[in-house]
Design a protein around this motif. Sequence first.
Motif, PDB file in Angstrom:
ATOM      1  N   GLY A   6      56.119 -17.936  31.527  1.00  0.00           N
ATOM      2  CA  GLY A   6      56.574 -19.066  32.339  1.00  0.00           C
ATOM      3  C   GLY A   6      57.952 -18.811  32.948  1.00  0.00           C
ATOM      4  N   GLN A   7      58.717 -17.891  32.353  1.00  0.00           N
ATOM      5  CA  GLN A   7      60.079 -17.650  32.850  1.00  0.00           C
ATOM      6  C   GLN A   7      60.052 -16.962  34.223  1.00  0.00           C
ATOM      7  N   PRO A   8      59.311 -15.821  34.381  1.00  0.00           N
ATOM      8  CA  PRO A   8      59.196 -15.280  35.746  1.00  0.00           C
ATOM      9  C   PRO A   8      58.507 -16.246  36.706  1.00  0.00           C
ATOM     10  N   GLY A  18      60.440  -4.068  19.754  1.00  0.00           N
ATOM     11  CA  GLY A  18      61.453  -3.812  20.783  1.00  0.00           C
ATOM     12  C   GLY A  18      62.626  -4.762  20.631  1.00  0.00           C
ATOM     13  N   ARG A  19      62.330  -6.004  20.286  1.00  0.00           N
ATOM     14  CA  ARG A  19      63.389  -7.015  20.101  1.00  0.00           C
ATOM     15  C   ARG A  19      64.286  -6.642  18.913  1.00  0.00           C
ATOM     16  N   ARG A  20      63.632  -6.166  17.829  1.00  0.00           N
ATOM     17  CA  ARG A  20      64.432  -5.757  16.660  1.00  0.00           C
ATOM     18  C   ARG A  20      65.346  -4.593  17.016  1.00  0.00           C
ATOM     19  N   THR A  21      64.789  -3.608  17.743  1.00  0.00           N
ATOM     20  CA  THR A  21      65.593  -2.436  18.128  1.00  0.00           C
ATOM     21  C   THR A  21      66.800  -2.880  18.949  1.00  0.00           C
ATOM     22  N   THR A  22      66.580  -3.749  19.936  1.00  0.00           N
ATOM     23  CA  THR A  22      67.682  -4.207  20.789  1.00  0.00           C
ATOM     24  C   THR A  22      68.688  -5.011  19.959  1.00  0.00           C
ATOM     25  N   GLY A  23      68.183  -5.887  19.091  1.00  0.00           N
ATOM     26  CA  GLY A  23      69.067  -6.716  18.266  1.00  0.00           C
ATOM     27  C   GLY A  23      69.962  -5.842  17.395  1.00  0.00           C
ATOM     28  N   ASP A  68      81.469  -0.685  28.913  1.00  0.00           N
ATOM     29  CA  ASP A  68      81.839  -0.084  27.625  1.00  0.00           C
ATOM     30  C   ASP A  68      80.650  -0.105  26.668  1.00  0.00           C
ATOM     31  N   LEU A  69      79.907  -1.226  26.691  1.00  0.00           N
ATOM     32  CA  LEU A  69      78.719  -1.306  25.827  1.00  0.00           C
ATOM     33  C   LEU A  69      77.755  -0.171  26.138  1.00  0.00           C
ATOM     34  N   MET A  70      77.574   0.085  27.427  1.00  0.00           N
ATOM     35  CA  MET A  70      76.618   1.133  27.847  1.00  0.00           C
ATOM     36  C   MET A  70      77.266   2.517  27.863  1.00  0.00           C
ATOM     37  N   ALA A 117      67.444 -24.456  33.012  1.00  0.00           N
ATOM     38  CA  ALA A 117      66.003 -24.630  32.800  1.00  0.00           C
ATOM     39  C   ALA A 117      65.393 -23.308  32.366  1.00  0.00           C
ATOM     40  N   LEU A 118      64.437 -23.373  31.441  1.00  0.00           N
ATOM     41  CA  LEU A 118      63.654 -22.189  31.059  1.00  0.00           C
ATOM     42  C   LEU A 118      62.188 -22.552  31.237  1.00  0.00           C
ATOM     43  N   GLY A 119      61.389 -21.602  31.735  1.00  0.00           N
ATOM     44  CA  GLY A 119      59.982 -21.890  32.021  1.00  0.00           C
ATOM     45  C   GLY A 119      59.072 -21.415  30.894  1.00  0.00           C
ATOM     46  N   ARG A 120      58.080 -22.248  30.567  1.00  0.00           N
ATOM     47  CA  ARG A 120      57.075 -21.841  29.584  1.00  0.00           C
ATOM     48  C   ARG A 120      55.699 -22.219  30.120  1.00  0.00           C
ATOM     49  N   LEU A 121      54.754 -21.281  29.972  1.00  0.00           N
ATOM     50  CA  LEU A 121      53.401 -21.529  30.472  1.00  0.00           C
ATOM     51  C   LEU A 121      52.479 -21.889  29.313  1.00  0.00           C
ATOM     52  N   LEU A 158      70.782 -25.499  23.431  1.00  0.00           N
ATOM     53  CA  LEU A 158      69.675 -24.561  23.698  1.00  0.00           C
ATOM     54  C   LEU A 158      70.027 -23.572  24.809  1.00  0.00           C
ATOM     55  N   THR A 159      71.314 -23.391  25.062  1.00  0.00           N
ATOM     56  CA  THR A 159      71.767 -22.532  26.160  1.00  0.00           C
ATOM     57  C   THR A 159      71.317 -21.085  25.997  1.00  0.00           C
ATOM     58  N   PHE A 160      71.161 -20.632  24.759  1.00  0.00           N
ATOM     59  CA  PHE A 160      70.663 -19.275  24.520  1.00  0.00           C
ATOM     60  C   PHE A 160      69.156 -19.286  24.263  1.00  0.00           C
ATOM     61  N   GLY A 161      68.465 -20.338  24.647  1.00  0.00           N
ATOM     62  CA  GLY A 161      67.050 -20.463  24.344  1.00  0.00           C
ATOM     63  C   GLY A 161      66.887 -20.726  22.851  1.00  0.00           C
ATOM     64  N   TRP A 162      65.645 -20.621  22.392  1.00  0.00           N
ATOM     65  CA  TRP A 162      65.374 -20.819  20.964  1.00  0.00           C
ATOM     66  C   TRP A 162      64.027 -20.187  20.654  1.00  0.00           C
ATOM     67  N   THR A 211      61.961 -15.634  21.909  1.00  0.00           N
ATOM     68  CA  THR A 211      62.628 -14.844  22.958  1.00  0.00           C
ATOM     69  C   THR A 211      64.088 -15.272  23.143  1.00  0.00           C
ATOM     70  N   SER A 212      64.657 -15.910  22.118  1.00  0.00           N
ATOM     71  CA  SER A 212      66.029 -16.411  22.271  1.00  0.00           C
ATOM     72  C   SER A 212      66.992 -15.245  22.501  1.00  0.00           C
ATOM     73  N   CYS A 213      68.182 -15.566  23.002  1.00  0.00           N
ATOM     74  CA  CYS A 213      69.144 -14.548  23.442  1.00  0.00           C
ATOM     75  C   CYS A 213      69.618 -13.677  22.283  1.00  0.00           C
ATOM     76  N   LEU A 214      69.536 -12.379  22.485  1.00  0.00           N
ATOM     77  CA  LEU A 214      70.011 -11.435  21.467  1.00  0.00           C
ATOM     78  C   LEU A 214      71.504 -11.171  21.622  1.00  0.00           C
ATOM     79  N   GLY A 215      72.078 -11.628  22.711  1.00  0.00           N
ATOM     80  CA  GLY A 215      73.497 -11.377  22.952  1.00  0.00           C
ATOM     81  C   GLY A 215      74.355 -12.612  22.690  1.00  0.00           C
ATOM     82  N   ALA A 216      73.801 -13.602  21.947  1.00  0.00           N
ATOM     83  CA  ALA A 216      74.551 -14.856  21.758  1.00  0.00           C
ATOM     84  C   ALA A 216      75.875 -14.608  21.029  1.00  0.00           C
TER      85      ALA A 216
HETATM   86  C1  HEM Z   1      76.799 -16.625  27.895  1.00  0.00           C
HETATM   87  C2  HEM Z   1      76.033 -15.602  28.247  1.00  0.00           C
HETATM   88  C3  HEM Z   1      74.533 -15.575  28.048  1.00  0.00           C
HETATM   89  C4  HEM Z   1      73.618 -16.580  28.179  1.00  0.00           C
HETATM   90  C5  HEM Z   1      73.859 -18.034  28.571  1.00  0.00           C
HETATM   91  C6  HEM Z   1      72.319 -16.009  27.843  1.00  0.00           C
HETATM   92  C7  HEM Z   1      71.123 -16.708  27.832  1.00  0.00           C
HETATM   93  C8  HEM Z   1      69.902 -16.177  27.482  1.00  0.00           C
HETATM   94  C9  HEM Z   1      68.676 -16.927  27.397  1.00  0.00           C
HETATM   95  C10 HEM Z   1      68.525 -18.405  27.721  1.00  0.00           C
HETATM   96  C11 HEM Z   1      67.694 -16.086  26.996  1.00  0.00           C
HETATM   97  C12 HEM Z   1      66.261 -16.465  26.652  1.00  0.00           C
HETATM   98  C13 HEM Z   1      65.328 -16.506  27.835  1.00  0.00           C
HETATM   99  C14 HEM Z   1      63.983 -17.071  27.402  1.00  0.00           C
HETATM  100  O1  HEM Z   1      63.749 -17.420  26.249  1.00  0.00           O
HETATM  101  O2  HEM Z   1      63.137 -17.198  28.299  1.00  0.00           O
HETATM  102  C15 HEM Z   1      68.284 -14.777  26.834  1.00  0.00           C
HETATM  103  C16 HEM Z   1      67.604 -13.651  26.441  1.00  0.00           C
HETATM  104  C17 HEM Z   1      68.213 -12.443  26.194  1.00  0.00           C
HETATM  105  N1  HEM Z   1      69.562 -12.173  26.228  1.00  0.00           N
HETATM  106 FE1  HEM Z   1      71.041 -13.426  26.793  1.00  0.00          FE
HETATM  107  N2  HEM Z   1      72.484 -14.681  27.534  1.00  0.00           N
HETATM  108  C18 HEM Z   1      73.823 -14.375  27.638  1.00  0.00           C
HETATM  109  C19 HEM Z   1      74.425 -13.165  27.394  1.00  0.00           C
HETATM  110  C20 HEM Z   1      73.781 -12.067  26.886  1.00  0.00           C
HETATM  111  C21 HEM Z   1      74.437 -10.825  26.551  1.00  0.00           C
HETATM  112  C22 HEM Z   1      75.944 -10.543  26.708  1.00  0.00           C
HETATM  113  C23 HEM Z   1      73.452  -9.981  26.101  1.00  0.00           C
HETATM  114  C24 HEM Z   1      73.562  -8.565  25.633  1.00  0.00           C
HETATM  115  C25 HEM Z   1      74.582  -7.771  25.837  1.00  0.00           C
HETATM  116  C26 HEM Z   1      72.178 -10.702  26.155  1.00  0.00           C
HETATM  117  C27 HEM Z   1      70.959 -10.181  25.789  1.00  0.00           C
HETATM  118  C28 HEM Z   1      69.752 -10.854  25.883  1.00  0.00           C
HETATM  119  C29 HEM Z   1      68.460 -10.238  25.607  1.00  0.00           C
HETATM  120  C30 HEM Z   1      68.205  -8.786  25.209  1.00  0.00           C
HETATM  121  C31 HEM Z   1      67.493 -11.241  25.803  1.00  0.00           C
HETATM  122  C32 HEM Z   1      65.967 -11.080  25.719  1.00  0.00           C
HETATM  123  C33 HEM Z   1      65.443 -11.494  24.362  1.00  0.00           C
HETATM  124  C34 HEM Z   1      63.927 -11.316  24.302  1.00  0.00           C
HETATM  125  O3  HEM Z   1      63.275 -11.181  25.350  1.00  0.00           O
HETATM  126  O4  HEM Z   1      63.389 -11.337  23.198  1.00  0.00           O
HETATM  127  N3  HEM Z   1      72.429 -11.962  26.635  1.00  0.00           N
HETATM  128  N4  HEM Z   1      69.639 -14.869  27.126  1.00  0.00           N
END
Ligand code: HEM
Length: 412
Positions: A64-66, A100-105, A155-157, A293-297, A348-352, A355-360
């Motif tokens: 739903g996100q794309p 893949g998620r674990r590796t990235t995390g 620097d991270l890369m 907004a985040l999309g889910r199908l 919920l800014t980083f999702g939940w 697929t929640s954000c790994l960079g939170a």
């Molecule tokens: C304040 C900054 C950031 C916000 C607001 C943010 C937000 C998000 C959100 C909402 C998602 C989930 C999308 C979904 O569930 O459809 C996500 C996924 C992700 N984020 Fe972030 N992000 C931020 C910074 C970062 C940083 C700095 C990194 C890594 C250096 C990162 C790595 C990732 C990765 C790898 C995913 C994919 C997780 C997956 O597909 O399982 N994010 N981010």
Amino acid sequence: MTTTIPVEPVDLADAALVENPYPHYARLRGAGAPVRSSVWDCWFAATHAQCHAVFGDSRFSAVGQPMLRGLQAAVVSGARSYALPEPPPEPDASAHRAQGRRTTGRALSTGYVDGLWPGFAAACRELAADLAARPGPVDVVADYAIPLATRLLADLMAIADADLPAFRAWAESGYGPPADAADQRRIVRGIRELLARSAVGRLREPTQDFIGHLVANPGTLTGGGGVGEHLEFVLGTGLMISLVTHQGLVLSFGTLVDALARHPGQYARVRADRALVPGAVEEGLRYDPSTQALGRLARADVVIDGTPIPAGGLVLCLVGSANRDPAQWPDADTFDVGRDTRAAARHLTFGWGATSCLGAAMSRQAMSHMLAALVDAADAVTPSSGAVRFPEFMTRGYTALPVHLTPARSDG
Ligand code: HEM
């Protein structure tokens, strides 16, 4: 309280939504259940509980996100209605995705990443002091957040100095007017070559950095695809992290500084007590998130809060609305840097979920350094004219945010 919503709940093309979507969200939350838009061919989940339920239900897919990006592009291009296209196939089997998620995390939580912070904090202090000493307004986005995000992610890369122009061209490509097609192709080719070279180099000679960690730990995303497939995973992760997350950091920092500039008393509180910095960052992420907004199908028929959502339906989880839900936070519409940090972090800014954000954690730390340096350098931050918002409400933030910095006369 349940409010009756007119047949069409929200006009996504309404410019007022970009300026201030929050009154619209309050109305949607008042409906007490997800509501459907026939014009935009989607459902709106507006409360924290509704969004949480969707994110936590495996019958909803992140494809739903794309699809939401398609709807977003249609709105930006001036469409007045939308018909959902056929959904794409599920990208990969969940066990491989999880791997893949674990590796990235893990790659984001190594000692290598911890070692980035002293240099980053010093860069923030130096730049903030330089900007505060300049006469006239400074652009918090172009002059501060963008160069700092580029530095952190480069620097991270472990990007070599010679490769910085290609990296910067890609990482910073989301802020100005879109490049023409030929330029865009050149930018994409540049970054792909750079990342491929970096990954192949690390296959030959392993390194302890972020890309080295990804290379050394095959994600085998689609299973048994060998080195080529693994390199695609490394490339995809690198491309995503250097562009999308750059934007996440920059836009989130912009809305945080905007909130502080509009609430001088809150800025003064942080300046008087630096222990409030992490709480101010968390509150900024809750109060005015870059992810609106985040999309889910729906992959099956699902009922959310009494509303049946049929298989194939797209749900817009309105994160910006969930983050202002009075059922979660007292005075949810108030920007309060002294709010309990753990309570604010229920946003919920980083999702939940899956697929929640790994960079939170990394984002929180980066924003804290950026804010602490600004607070050290400036007694006050006041709004100036010329701010430019992202042109569409689902990604909220500024591409330009001029402010006046009053140089610090004491250490606060
Ligand atoms: C304040 C900054 C950031 C916000 C607001 C943010 C937000 C998000 C959100 C909402 C998602 C989930 C999308 C979904 O569930 O459809 C996500 C996924 C992700 N984020 Fe972030 N992000 C931020 C910074 C970062 C940083 C700095 C990194 C890594 C250096 C990162 C790595 C990732 C990765 C790898 C995913 C994919 C997780 C997956 O597909 O399982 N994010 N981010």
